[in-house]
Design a protein around this motif. Structure first.
Motif, PDB file in Angstrom:
ATOM      1  N   PHE A 105      51.114 107.549  40.290  1.00 18.61           N
ATOM      2  CA  PHE A 105      51.996 108.628  39.837  1.00 18.61           C
ATOM      3  C   PHE A 105      53.482 108.265  39.954  1.00 18.61           C
ATOM      4  N   LEU A 106      53.857 107.609  41.045  1.00 18.46           N
ATOM      5  CA  LEU A 106      55.281 107.409  41.332  1.00 18.46           C
ATOM      6  C   LEU A 106      56.052 106.599  40.283  1.00 18.46           C
ATOM      7  N   PRO A 107      55.463 105.556  39.665  1.00 22.12           N
ATOM      8  CA  PRO A 107      56.240 104.882  38.609  1.00 22.12           C
ATOM      9  C   PRO A 107      56.604 105.825  37.466  1.00 22.12           C
ATOM     10  N   GLY A 108      55.682 106.701  37.083  1.00 22.93           N
ATOM     11  CA  GLY A 108      55.994 107.668  36.027  1.00 22.93           C
ATOM     12  C   GLY A 108      57.116 108.599  36.431  1.00 22.93           C
ATOM     13  N   ALA A 109      57.076 109.064  37.690  1.00 17.35           N
ATOM     14  CA  ALA A 109      58.148 109.934  38.193  1.00 17.35           C
ATOM     15  C   ALA A 109      59.478 109.180  38.218  1.00 17.35           C
ATOM     16  N   ALA A 110      59.429 107.918  38.585  1.00 24.16           N
ATOM     17  CA  ALA A 110      60.659 107.115  38.631  1.00 24.16           C
ATOM     18  C   ALA A 110      61.261 106.957  37.238  1.00 24.16           C
ATOM     19  N   PHE A 111      60.416 106.736  36.245  1.00 19.72           N
ATOM     20  CA  PHE A 111      60.935 106.622  34.883  1.00 19.72           C
ATOM     21  C   PHE A 111      61.500 107.951  34.400  1.00 19.72           C
ATOM     22  N   GLY A 112      60.912 109.055  34.832  1.00 16.94           N
ATOM     23  CA  GLY A 112      61.466 110.369  34.489  1.00 16.94           C
ATOM     24  C   GLY A 112      62.855 110.561  35.077  1.00 16.94           C
ATOM     25  N   LEU A 113      63.028 110.177  36.346  1.00 18.95           N
ATOM     26  CA  LEU A 113      64.351 110.269  36.975  1.00 18.95           C
ATOM     27  C   LEU A 113      65.352 109.332  36.312  1.00 18.95           C
ATOM     28  N   ALA A 114      64.886 108.127  35.980  1.00 24.80           N
ATOM     29  CA  ALA A 114      65.779 107.178  35.303  1.00 24.80           C
ATOM     30  C   ALA A 114      66.216 107.731  33.949  1.00 24.80           C
ATOM     31  N   ALA A 115      65.279 108.328  33.210  1.00 20.54           N
ATOM     32  CA  ALA A 115      65.620 108.907  31.912  1.00 20.54           C
ATOM     33  C   ALA A 115      66.627 110.040  32.067  1.00 20.54           C
ATOM     34  N   THR A 116      66.446 110.852  33.101  1.00 15.74           N
ATOM     35  CA  THR A 116      67.378 111.945  33.357  1.00 15.74           C
ATOM     36  C   THR A 116      68.783 111.405  33.601  1.00 15.74           C
ATOM     37  N   THR A 117      68.863 110.354  34.382  1.00 18.49           N
ATOM     38  CA  THR A 117      70.161 109.738  34.666  1.00 18.49           C
ATOM     39  C   THR A 117      70.792 109.185  33.392  1.00 18.49           C
ATOM     40  N   LEU A 118      69.988 108.500  32.585  1.00 20.02           N
ATOM     41  CA  LEU A 118      70.524 107.903  31.364  1.00 20.02           C
ATOM     42  C   LEU A 118      70.912 108.967  30.336  1.00 20.02           C
ATOM     43  N   VAL A 119      70.161 110.048  30.268  1.00 21.65           N
ATOM     44  CA  VAL A 119      70.532 111.155  29.374  1.00 21.65           C
ATOM     45  C   VAL A 119      71.861 111.746  29.823  1.00 21.65           C
ATOM     46  N   SER A 120      72.009 111.969  31.120  1.00 21.26           N
ATOM     47  CA  SER A 120      73.262 112.527  31.644  1.00 21.26           C
ATOM     48  C   SER A 120      74.430 111.600  31.353  1.00 21.26           C
ATOM     49  N   GLU A 121      74.214 110.302  31.530  1.00 24.74           N
ATOM     50  CA  GLU A 121      75.281 109.336  31.257  1.00 24.74           C
ATOM     51  C   GLU A 121      75.664 109.372  29.774  1.00 24.74           C
ATOM     52  N   SER A 122      74.659 109.400  28.900  1.00 24.05           N
ATOM     53  CA  SER A 122      74.936 109.431  27.461  1.00 24.05           C
ATOM     54  C   SER A 122      75.669 110.707  27.059  1.00 24.05           C
ATOM     55  N   LEU A 123      75.258 111.834  27.631  1.00 25.34           N
ATOM     56  CA  LEU A 123      75.954 113.092  27.320  1.00 25.34           C
ATOM     57  C   LEU A 123      77.381 113.055  27.853  1.00 25.34           C
ATOM     58  N   GLY A 124      77.571 112.439  29.020  1.00 26.01           N
ATOM     59  CA  GLY A 124      78.919 112.297  29.569  1.00 26.01           C
ATOM     60  C   GLY A 124      79.808 111.451  28.677  1.00 26.01           C
ATOM     61  N   LYS A 125      79.201 110.490  27.987  1.00 23.31           N
ATOM     62  CA  LYS A 125      79.946 109.633  27.046  1.00 23.31           C
ATOM     63  C   LYS A 125      80.006 110.244  25.656  1.00 23.31           C
ATOM     64  N   LYS A 126      79.543 111.495  25.554  1.00 21.47           N
ATOM     65  CA  LYS A 126      79.539 112.242  24.288  1.00 21.47           C
ATOM     66  C   LYS A 126      78.739 111.520  23.201  1.00 21.47           C
ATOM     67  N   ASP A 127      77.553 111.048  23.564  1.00 22.77           N
ATOM     68  CA  ASP A 127      76.650 110.360  22.640  1.00 22.77           C
ATOM     69  C   ASP A 127      75.280 111.045  22.654  1.00 22.77           C
ATOM     70  N   PRO A 128      75.186 112.232  22.006  1.00 17.79           N
ATOM     71  CA  PRO A 128      73.929 112.990  22.051  1.00 17.79           C
ATOM     72  C   PRO A 128      72.756 112.285  21.364  1.00 17.79           C
ATOM     73  N   GLU A 129      73.036 111.438  20.366  1.00 15.50           N
ATOM     74  CA  GLU A 129      71.941 110.723  19.707  1.00 15.50           C
ATOM     75  C   GLU A 129      71.247 109.776  20.685  1.00 15.50           C
TER      76      GLU A 129
END
Length: 164
Positions: A105-129
């Motif tokens: 289970f934990l690798p899947g959870a880790a990828f979910g957290l990583a995706a959350t971080t990367l989405v936040s970073e992209s939104l912070g850079k104003k890149d919604p795509e």
């Protein structure tokens, strides 16, 4: 020392393991807390007043997640209490199954957290795509890796279980 009675201590077996684990948690906490407080204070933690709006957002997000984790821990504790009525061996087997399940289970959870971080970073850079693409990329790996690990576990059941 407490399990086998080394260095003049009484041999307490599983009770000794529990006592030793508790002692290690307390000692670790006593060392970690001052170190952590000194380190985070140097980085500005609690140097300003907390805004009420930030606290509300944190609680709004954190309370449901905390409740979910509490229900999970409580239900597993009840499950182990029921299994404990059967015997020690059954509790050991349940814990092995739980550890293998967490391993998958934990690798899947880790990828979910990583995706959350990367989405936040992209939104912070104003890149919604780009932000919209990260969950899809992450979900491919979050599905592939646990299934691959599960297949390995099924293929090599005896050698893996012999570790425990």
């Amino acid at each position: 020392m407490l399990i086998y009675g080394n260095l003049g201590a009484p041999a307490l077996g599983t009770m000794g393991a529990g006592i030793a684990t508790s002692i290690s948690f307390y000692v670790g906490t006593l060392f970690y807390l001052p170190y952590g407080i000194i380190t985070i204070r140097a980085k500005g933690f609690l140097q300003k007043r907390i805004k009420l709006s930030h606290l509300k957002n944190l609680l709004k997000t954190g309370i449901p997640l905390s409740f979910e984790e509490t229900l999970y821990a409580g239900s597993f504790t009840i499950f182990l209490a029921i299994i404990a009525q059967m015997g020690t061996q059954e509790v050991a087997i349940a814990n092995v199954v739980r550890h293998i399940t967490l391993f998958l289970f934990l690798p899947g959870a880790a990828f979910g957290l990583a995706a959350t971080t990367l989405v936040s970073e992209s939104l912070g850079k104003k890149d919604p795509e780009k932000a919209a693409q990260w969950p899809w990329h992450s979900s491919k790996l979050a599905v592939l890796i646990p299934f691959t690990l599960g297949g390995i576990c099924l293929g090599f059941t005896e050698p893996i279980l012999s570790i425990f």
